[in-house]
Design a protein around this motif. Structure first.
Motif, mmCIF file in Angstrom:
data_model
loop_
_atom_site.group_PDB
_atom_site.id
_atom_site.type_symbol
_atom_site.label_atom_id
_atom_site.label_comp_id
_atom_site.label_asym_id
_atom_site.label_seq_id
_atom_site.Cartn_x
_atom_site.Cartn_y
_atom_site.Cartn_z
ATOM 1 N N ASP A 17 40.109 34.841 33.731
ATOM 2 C CA ASP A 17 40.991 34.852 34.887
ATOM 3 C C ASP A 17 40.265 35.295 36.154
ATOM 4 O OD1 ASP A 17 40.681 37.425 33.840
ATOM 5 O OD2 ASP A 17 42.655 38.082 34.527
ATOM 6 N N ARG A 18 39.178 36.078 35.968
ATOM 7 C CA ARG A 18 38.386 36.535 37.111
ATOM 8 C C ARG A 18 37.047 37.033 36.579
ATOM 9 N NH1 ARG A 18 41.533 42.307 38.187
ATOM 10 N NH2 ARG A 18 40.029 43.582 37.044
ATOM 11 N N ASN A 367 36.654 39.257 46.306
ATOM 12 C CA ASN A 367 37.540 38.354 45.574
ATOM 13 C C ASN A 367 36.869 38.009 44.258
ATOM 14 O OD1 ASN A 367 39.201 36.386 44.601
ATOM 15 N ND2 ASN A 367 38.962 34.987 46.333
ATOM 16 N N ALA A 369 38.120 36.151 41.790
ATOM 17 C CA ALA A 369 38.598 34.915 41.173
ATOM 18 C C ALA A 369 37.437 33.962 40.973
ATOM 19 C CB ALA A 369 39.671 34.276 42.050
#
Length: 371
Positions: A17-18, A367, A369
């Motif tokens: 997911d990340r 971030n 992601a």
């Protein structure tokens, strides 16, 4: 996904997911106590009851604040804990540990190696007089604490790590001197083989002691062996295969036999690029510190190379100490964007005191992601 699931996905080079991130989750991603002192001041956190003022084990509160995915179970238990579980060892540590004072700090930290006991010794002298000491088997109270700590981290959803041992080549450098051991490997192989064999024997005995009771609770067993300089490896791949792998490979094979569900982590500074396939061949799953400022170690060149997961990668020579916070954040996002999956984002080695706290805070605001 939990942090542990995220880390295991990265190790297996699978999407998550990340991108997982680490600060203090391995012995090679901790920091000098001076840095921790500064971070506590910035965040307003007191020294925890289970941490030492002169220790580098990162506070749980700091790791939670940064949303870190790995947790280190420290083999050297902090004195603050030893005082309650092993008072004799606590007193011994107070008496025997030596430090060098850093700058004008009140904290004192690491000793500096200045002596090489086997420098200039003959093969016969080494054969007859040198045996590498095996670490003392920890008492049950230590194992109980290791397991309790690892279980708690696992219950909280984190991946766990444990430092097992330094390596073979660098240990030879420390005891004989870098110049002598390299000359041995080139012109007097019997001496190098003898020294490396003695180190391997001691480490195999230690692995047989420390790994089995921890195997159900530790995801990553960590080793270190600095094999490279900024410009490339200390030796050619052919020499590495001939002189070092016969002593490293049995160690990593034994870990995989004793802990088949765990992974092997190898630390080597410098441009280790040419040796990465050989490390993977021995069973290394995670390679640290991913020193991207070294020759051949650019993220674009490493992505997908060698069959390992890369850990580290955020430059500690220029970026973290000198860049503005926003540029640090952007650099973390850049490296994650290139390397993931198959990457755990972390500073490129343990932090010295000259890294601004604000830059680490900025790095962990990146971030995460995976694009």
């Amino acid at each position: 996904m939990t942090s542990r699931e995220r880390v295991i996905a990265a190790i297996n080079r699978k999407p998550a997911d990340r991108s997982p991130m680490d600060f203090g989750g391995t012995l090679m991603s901790v920091c000098l106590p001076e840095f921790l002192e500064d971070m506590r001041k910035v965040l307003g956190y007191p020294l925890p009851d289970d941490r030492d003022e002169d220790g580098g084990w990162v506070d749980e509160a700091i790791q939670r604040y940064l949303d870190v995915d790995l947790r280190l179970v420290p083999g050297t238990i902090p004195k603050a804990v030893l005082k309650n579980i092993d008072h004799d060892e606590y007193e011994r540590r107070l008496q025997t540990r030596k430090y060098v004072r850093m700058a004008d700090r009140s904290i004192v930290t690491h000793a500096v190696r200045t002596e090489f006991p086997l420098r200039g010794k003959s093969y016969e002298d080494i054969r007859d007089n040198f045996r590498e000491n095996v670490p003392r088997t920890p008492p049950d109270s230590h194992f109980d604490w290791y397991i309790k700590t690892a279980k708690q981290y696992r219950n909280d959803g984190y991946a766990t790590t444990f430092w097992v041992s330094s390596g073979i080549f660098e240990a030879g450098c420390w005891i004989r001197g870098y110049d002598d051991i390299c000359m041995d490997m080139a012109v007097d192989e019997s001496v190098a083989h003898l020294i490396f064999e003695r180190f391997m024997d001691a480490r195999l005995e230690w692995i047989n002691t420390i790994v089995p009771p921890l195997a159900p609770y530790i995801d990553i067993f960590c080793f270190g062996d600095d094999l490279a300089m900024q410009s490339g490896p200390f030796m050619s791949p052919d020499m590495y295969r001939k002189m070092i792998m016969p002593y490293q490979a049995p160690m990593y094979s034994l870990v995989k036999k004793l802990a088949p569900d765990s992974y092997v982590f190898h630390h080597s500074c410098g441009s280790v690029y040419k040796l990465i396939p050989l490390l993977a061949e021995m069973g290394v799953s995670v390679l640290n510190p991913t020193q991207i400022s070294a020759v051949d170690m650019a993220p674009e060149k490493l992505k997908g190379y060698g069959g390992v997961c890369y850990h580290g990668g955020i430059d500690l020579q220029d970026v973290l100490p000198h860049f503005p916070p926003d540029d640090v954040r952007r650099e973390a996002e850049r490296v994650m964007g290139i390397m993931a999956p198959g990457y755990i984002c972390a500073p490129c080695h343990s932090l010295p005191e000259d890294v601004p706290v604000e830059n680490i805070l900025a790095m962990f605001k990146a971030n995460r992601a995976i694009k």
